[in-house]
Design an enzyme around this catalytic site. Structure first.
Site, PDB file in Angstrom:
ATOM      1  NE  ARG A 178      28.469  66.541  28.660  1.00  0.00           N
ATOM      2  CZ  ARG A 178      28.948  66.438  27.378  1.00  0.00           C
ATOM      3  NH1 ARG A 178      30.150  66.139  27.411  1.00  0.00           N
ATOM      4  NH2 ARG A 178      28.409  66.605  26.211  1.00  0.00           N
ATOM      5  CB  CYS A 233      30.993  60.109  25.028  1.00  0.00           C
ATOM      6  SG  CYS A 233      31.418  60.124  23.252  1.00  0.00           S
TER       7      CYS A 233
END
Length: 273
Positions: A178, A233
């Site tokens: 990611r 995040c």
């Protein structure tokens, strides 16, 4: 560790009036699962707090996928759970670490320092053959005073300045795929905030338990301990274990970008890599 409690400690303090246990179990794939699991069985005396309903506000145009809950409403829930200024609070999840850490960070941000996470979570509690119950506790309403610690939180403006000036360390806590933009299963855009380093949050735990302090220090050995660090995040939840372990490793100036990448990409003018 300063912010992590072992099973034996919790077991030995379960029946004390000034101890409160919080069950934060949650499943992104099945949001109702946490409450269902709580009703099946939980640590004696534990009160359930739902990640979506209690630890987050409704999603808006900005603020990310898990905005901070309304302070007044959250405090009312804390007080109803018998959490006051002098209460020691231990949060647990299934063992992943991030959901209990979310609760822990919220209390730290509100100025309540006597907050901890249970090492190993509920899965570790079960493996340890510790007692569980289906009983739903009731506690006398407490009084909780808020003393915001603004130094623990970064907003999008501060992150923009950090990207522009490169005077702070940005840590992306997501897994490498990611971070690199190879894979994005949740958010509308793939990539990362420019200038960020990748320190996957799950590397701070092994078998659902936090690595010892010396190993946490080794994870972050390449970072300047005097620098301001901002962790993020996808939505501000899985970054918290990194926040916690950085603090355990002795880093003093650590902030959580609560909105994280999902907030960052909600502004068309923000660049991504």
């Amino acid at each position: 560790m300063k912010f992590v409690k072992e099973q034996d400690w919790v077991l030995n303090h379960l029946n004390e009036n000034n101890i409160r246990i919080i069950d934060c179990r949650y499943s992104l794939a099945e949001p109702e699962k946490g409450k269902k699991d709580y009703l099946i069985g939980h640590v004696p005396g534990a009160v359930f707090f739902d990640v979506e309903q209690d630890l987050s506000a409704p999603v808006g145009d900005h603020g990310g996928r898990h905005p901070l809950p309304d302070t007044a409403e959250f405090v009312r829930k804390l007080e109803a759970a018998g959490i006051g200024d002098d209460t020691t609070v231990i949060a647990y999840d299934s063992g992943e670490g991030q959901y209990a850490a979310r609760f822990w960070w919220l209390l730290q941000y509100l100025g309540h320092e006597q907050a901890y996470v249970l090492d190993g979570g509920y899965s570790g509690w079960i493996v340890g053959d510790n007692p569980i119950t289906k009983d739903i506790p009731n506690f006398e309403k407490a009084v909780f005073h808020v003393n915001f610690r603004s130094e623990l939180m970064a907003d999008v403006e501060e992150v923009r300045e950090a990207v522009k000036k490169r005077d702070k360390i940005l840590i992306d806590s997501r897994e490498e795929k990611r971070f690199l933009g190879i894979e994005e299963p949740i958010d509308k855009k793939a990539g990362r905030i420019p200038g960020a380093l990748n320190k996957p949050w799950m590397n701070g735990l092994q078998n659902n338990k936090y690595l010892p302090v010396e190993e946490q220090k080794q994870r972050f050995h390449d970072l300047d301990p005097e620098s301001q660090i901002i962790v993020y995040c996808g939505s501000g939840i899985t970054a918290v274990p990194n926040f916690l372990t950085l603090k355990e490793a002795g880093f003093k100036k650590v902030k959580l970008y609560v909105g994280s990448f999902s907030d960052w990409i909600s502004y068309e003018e923000n660049n991504i890599l």
